[in-house]
Design an enzyme around this catalytic site. Structure first.
Site, PDB file in Angstrom:
ATOM      1  N   LYS A   1      43.415  54.093  46.610  1.00 25.64           N
ATOM      2  CA  LYS A   1      42.889  53.782  45.267  1.00 25.64           C
ATOM      3  C   LYS A   1      42.246  52.401  45.268  1.00 25.64           C
ATOM      4  O   LYS A   1      41.142  52.215  44.755  1.00 25.64           O
ATOM      5  CB  LYS A   1      44.021  53.810  44.239  1.00 25.64           C
ATOM      6  CG  LYS A   1      43.652  53.214  42.901  1.00 25.64           C
ATOM      7  CD  LYS A   1      44.795  53.272  41.924  1.00 25.64           C
ATOM      8  CE  LYS A   1      45.729  52.103  41.951  1.00 25.64           C
ATOM      9  NZ  LYS A   1      45.213  50.845  41.370  1.00 25.64           N
ATOM     10  N   ASN A   2      42.943  51.423  45.850  1.00 27.12           N
ATOM     11  CA  ASN A   2      42.451  50.045  45.752  1.00 27.12           C
ATOM     12  C   ASN A   2      41.228  49.786  46.621  1.00 27.12           C
ATOM     13  O   ASN A   2      40.610  48.732  46.525  1.00 27.12           O
ATOM     14  CB  ASN A   2      43.569  49.060  46.098  1.00 27.12           C
ATOM     15  CG  ASN A   2      44.609  49.000  44.987  1.00 27.12           C
ATOM     16  OD1 ASN A   2      44.421  49.592  43.923  1.00 27.12           O
ATOM     17  ND2 ASN A   2      45.702  48.306  45.239  1.00 27.12           N
TER      18      ASN A   2
ATOM     19  N   CYS B   1      48.385  42.952  31.331  1.00 24.13           N
ATOM     20  CA  CYS B   1      48.662  44.333  31.699  1.00 24.13           C
ATOM     21  C   CYS B   1      50.153  44.452  31.878  1.00 24.13           C
ATOM     22  O   CYS B   1      50.893  43.500  31.642  1.00 24.13           O
ATOM     23  CB  CYS B   1      47.923  44.737  32.964  1.00 24.13           C
ATOM     24  SG  CYS B   1      48.661  44.044  34.434  1.00 24.13           S
TER      25      CYS B   1
ATOM     26  N   ARG C   1      46.918  38.781  33.362  1.00 32.80           N
ATOM     27  CA  ARG C   1      46.101  39.074  34.546  1.00 32.80           C
ATOM     28  C   ARG C   1      44.880  38.166  34.499  1.00 32.80           C
ATOM     29  O   ARG C   1      43.788  38.581  34.131  1.00 32.80           O
ATOM     30  CB  ARG C   1      45.729  40.554  34.468  1.00 32.80           C
ATOM     31  CG  ARG C   1      45.472  41.283  35.768  1.00 32.80           C
ATOM     32  CD  ARG C   1      46.693  41.725  36.502  1.00 32.80           C
ATOM     33  NE  ARG C   1      46.320  42.356  37.749  1.00 32.80           N
ATOM     34  CZ  ARG C   1      46.630  43.592  38.104  1.00 32.80           C
ATOM     35  NH1 ARG C   1      47.337  44.342  37.321  1.00 32.80           N
ATOM     36  NH2 ARG C   1      46.241  44.075  39.265  1.00 32.80           N
TER      37      ARG C   1
ATOM     38  N   ASP D   1      52.919  45.646  45.884  1.00 35.38           N
ATOM     39  CA  ASP D   1      52.878  47.032  45.400  1.00 35.38           C
ATOM     40  C   ASP D   1      54.008  47.893  45.979  1.00 35.38           C
ATOM     41  O   ASP D   1      54.265  48.986  45.477  1.00 35.38           O
ATOM     42  CB  ASP D   1      51.529  47.677  45.733  1.00 35.38           C
ATOM     43  CG  ASP D   1      50.423  47.155  44.830  1.00 35.38           C
ATOM     44  OD1 ASP D   1      50.719  46.427  43.876  1.00 35.38           O
ATOM     45  OD2 ASP D   1      49.244  47.478  45.085  1.00 35.38           O
TER      46      ASP D   1
ATOM     47  N   ARG E   1      47.901  57.342  37.883  1.00 38.69           N
ATOM     48  CA  ARG E   1      46.823  56.400  38.217  1.00 38.69           C
ATOM     49  C   ARG E   1      46.691  56.226  39.722  1.00 38.69           C
ATOM     50  O   ARG E   1      45.627  55.846  40.210  1.00 38.69           O
ATOM     51  CB  ARG E   1      47.103  55.018  37.599  1.00 38.69           C
ATOM     52  CG  ARG E   1      46.901  54.955  36.098  1.00 38.69           C
ATOM     53  CD  ARG E   1      47.153  53.544  35.603  1.00 38.69           C
ATOM     54  NE  ARG E   1      46.539  52.591  36.506  1.00 38.69           N
ATOM     55  CZ  ARG E   1      47.101  51.445  36.926  1.00 38.69           C
ATOM     56  NH1 ARG E   1      48.280  51.096  36.488  1.00 38.69           N
ATOM     57  NH2 ARG E   1      46.477  50.663  37.756  1.00 38.69           N
TER      58      ARG E   1
HETATM   59  C1  UD1 Z   1      44.972  43.940  43.605  1.00 42.03           C
HETATM   60  C2  UD1 Z   1      45.458  45.363  43.585  1.00 42.03           C
HETATM   61  C3  UD1 Z   1      46.910  45.433  43.134  1.00 42.03           C
HETATM   62  C4  UD1 Z   1      47.764  44.510  43.988  1.00 42.03           C
HETATM   63  C5  UD1 Z   1      47.181  43.099  44.036  1.00 42.03           C
HETATM   64  C6  UD1 Z   1      47.915  42.178  44.986  1.00 42.03           C
HETATM   65  C7  UD1 Z   1      43.445  46.595  43.056  1.00 42.03           C
HETATM   66  C8  UD1 Z   1      42.712  47.447  42.085  1.00 42.03           C
HETATM   67  N1  UD1 Z   1      44.627  46.126  42.660  1.00 42.03           N
HETATM   68  O1  UD1 Z   1      45.021  43.466  42.266  1.00 42.03           O
HETATM   69  O2  UD1 Z   1      47.361  46.778  43.271  1.00 42.03           O
HETATM   70  O3  UD1 Z   1      49.063  44.470  43.461  1.00 42.03           O
HETATM   71  O4  UD1 Z   1      45.802  43.154  44.463  1.00 42.03           O
HETATM   72  O5  UD1 Z   1      47.924  42.705  46.269  1.00 42.03           O
HETATM   73  O6  UD1 Z   1      43.001  46.380  44.173  1.00 42.03           O
HETATM   74  N2  UD1 Z   1      45.111  35.569  39.877  1.00 42.03           N
HETATM   75  C9  UD1 Z   1      44.759  34.446  39.166  1.00 42.03           C
HETATM   76  N3  UD1 Z   1      43.453  34.274  38.828  1.00 42.03           N
HETATM   77  C10 UD1 Z   1      42.488  35.171  39.198  1.00 42.03           C
HETATM   78  C11 UD1 Z   1      42.850  36.308  39.940  1.00 42.03           C
HETATM   79  C12 UD1 Z   1      44.182  36.492  40.282  1.00 42.03           C
HETATM   80  O7  UD1 Z   1      45.614  33.637  38.805  1.00 42.03           O
HETATM   81  O8  UD1 Z   1      41.308  34.945  38.859  1.00 42.03           O
HETATM   82  C13 UD1 Z   1      46.535  35.797  40.227  1.00 42.03           C
HETATM   83  C14 UD1 Z   1      47.091  37.059  39.542  1.00 42.03           C
HETATM   84  O9  UD1 Z   1      47.539  36.779  38.247  1.00 42.03           O
HETATM   85  C15 UD1 Z   1      48.207  37.444  40.462  1.00 42.03           C
HETATM   86  C16 UD1 Z   1      47.698  37.018  41.836  1.00 42.03           C
HETATM   87  O10 UD1 Z   1      46.650  36.096  41.599  1.00 42.03           O
HETATM   88  O11 UD1 Z   1      49.350  36.696  40.140  1.00 42.03           O
HETATM   89  C17 UD1 Z   1      47.202  38.176  42.679  1.00 42.03           C
HETATM   90  O12 UD1 Z   1      46.145  38.811  42.039  1.00 42.03           O
HETATM   91  P1  UD1 Z   1      44.976  39.545  42.809  1.00 42.03           P
HETATM   92  O13 UD1 Z   1      45.139  39.395  44.292  1.00 42.03           O
HETATM   93  O14 UD1 Z   1      43.697  39.130  42.193  1.00 42.03           O
HETATM   94  O15 UD1 Z   1      45.276  41.055  42.437  1.00 42.03           O
HETATM   95  P2  UD1 Z   1      44.269  42.115  41.868  1.00 42.03           P
HETATM   96  O16 UD1 Z   1      42.986  42.051  42.599  1.00 42.03           O
HETATM   97  O17 UD1 Z   1      44.248  42.061  40.385  1.00 42.03           O
END
Ligand code: UD1
Length: 421
Positions: free
Chosen positions: A24-25, A119, A124, A310, A402
């Protein structure tokens, strides 16, 4: 509103084979790339049939991209992009729709999205995405819950250092950079296999990307990219889920269509718990579980190649009946222990303080009425229920849909007593 539930009668041994679907990711950023960045037709094989993927296709259709499914393949063609706004309703269906921002902006010079907000895993934030795109020349206004982005002079390459290796931010920057003017460097980039898959697809389309899979990715912008055919990598979290189902229920399972290398942080922990696991052939993993497992001491979630956040809830379901104490430290998301209150209903002994959860293994779990609180937490309840005594009923299973293709069918095929009605 989804009123269907999963009914699970625990205590049945698992035996058989499960073929994994695509990740999915990986599929979500690949769809964004295929549909928005590359010109002409792209075909994504092994594209999982999941509600998140359907939502992504609806967003793309809304923007004017042709996106259709043929079995497990999705065919995209961005002939004419007619709109660069993703409406709130569609944005709410899929939080990760932020992954369209860099691609839409790069392609059309504009993008209007509703702010993704919080979320089920807590706030997020997208500050890293926005700061990087601003460095690349985007003008971003945040007003009334909307993000209004434009690139009046087009996007240009920049050297970006992420304060945390965010998966989504790394993907957004890559998607924005492939057709930007000049060179982009992403320092402290995420190293997840899904990033490497995205870079591989874009490279096949004609992009110039080096370093994907390391913490420094360098992208030299090109004028255009041309669509291509690509096979989405196997879903490593779905694989971890089914391994945990074998761990809780006991039995023997073969997972096929899987990449064992992507589970490098999960398999050794499960082996230390007493599961017999080995990979064989090109893409298969065998697991056999007999008797009570041992607690794996400490599990800390980390960016890849560390232990994936995850898979935290899933390993907790397995640790719940292991002999001894397991300490979980959740370093990635703030609010990722919502499954704990549900596991407690089944007789687990778990204490949570901040980002630490202490699981004291009990001999047996008992079936209960449960509510899926999020995607992986919901899957963890399924794993726990398979090993519990008696019947469990899980509601709010739209969370589970999902990320898993027909989870009840996959598990029923290997001997579980699980129904959806
Ligand atoms: C992706 C995955 C999700 C997985 C996560 C971590 C998808 C669709 N989802 O989510 O399943 O759990 O990676 O492996 O691929 N953060 C910030 N600022 C930002 C972006 C992120 O503070 O601009 C923080 C987030 O709040 C979180 C951490 O960084 O605490 C990790 O987030 P991130 O690696 O961005 O995860 P996603 O891409 O949202």
């Amino acid at each position: 509103m989804d009123t269907q539930k999963l009914y699970i009668e625990g205590g049945k041994r698992i035996e058989g084979e499960i073929h994994l679907h695509g990740a999915k990711n990986s599929a979500l950023p690949l769809l964004s790339a295929a549909a928005l960045v590359a010109r002409g037709e792209s075909v994504l094989h092994n594209c999982p049939q999941l509600t998140d993927v359907y939502a992504a296709c609806r967003i793309l259709n809304h923007i004017g991209v042709k996106c259709r499914r043929d079995g497990s393949s999705v065919i995209t063609d961005a002939g004419n992009i007619t709109c660069c706004e993703v409406p709130v309703k569609l944005m709410r269906e899929m939080r990760s729709s932020i992954v369209f921002l860099g691609a839409v902006l790069g392609r059309t010079g504009r993008c209007r999205l509703s702010f993704p907000g919080g979320c089920e895993l807590g706030p997020r934030p997208i500050d890293l995405h926005l700061a990087a795109l601003r460095d690349m020349g985007a003008v971003i206004k945040e007003e009334h819950g909307y993000l209004d982005c434009s690139a009046p002079e087009g996007l240009k390459g920049a050297a970006v250092t992420l304060s945390f290796p965010s998966v989504g931010a790394t993907e957004n920057i890559i998607l924005a950079a492939v057709c930007a003017k000049g060179t982009t460097e992403i320092h402290n980039a995420a190293r997840e296999p899904e990033i490497t898959d995205l870079a591989l697809f874009l490279t096949k389309c004609g992009a110039k990307i080096s370093g994907a899979g390391t913490d420094l990715i360098v992208i030299s912008g090109v004028d255009t990219l041309t669509g291509c055919e690509h096979t989405v990598i196997p879903d490593r979290i779905a694989a971890a889920t089914y391994l945990c189902c074998a761990a809780t229920a006991g039995g023997e399972l073969v997972l096929s269509g899987v990449n064992a290398e992507h589970l490098g942080a999960v398999i050794p922990i499960m082996q230390a718990m007493g599961c017999r696991i080995y990979s064989f052939g090109k893409d298969s993993i065998y697991i056999s579980v007999r008797g009570r497992l041992k607690a794996p001491t400490t599990i800390r979630t980390m960016p890849y190649p560390g232990f994936p956040t995850d898979a935290q809830a899933l390993l907790m379901a397995a640790a719940a009946t292991a002999e001894g104490t397991t300490v979980f430290v959740e370093n990635i998301f703030e609010n990722r222990y919502r499954h704990v209150s549900e596991l407690l209903r089944m007789g687990c002994s778990i204490k949570v303080e901040g980002k630490v959860a202490i699981v004291q293994g009990v001999k047996r779990l008992y079936g209960a009425e449960l509510e899926a609180t999020d995607l992986r937490g919901g899957a963890a309840l399924v794993a726990a229920a398979l090993g519990a005594e008696g019947k469990s009923v899980i509601s709010e299973i739209h969370h589970i849909d999902r990320g898993y293709e027909n989870i009840e069918q996959a598990l029923r095929n290997v001997g579980a007593d699980i129904k959806r009605k």
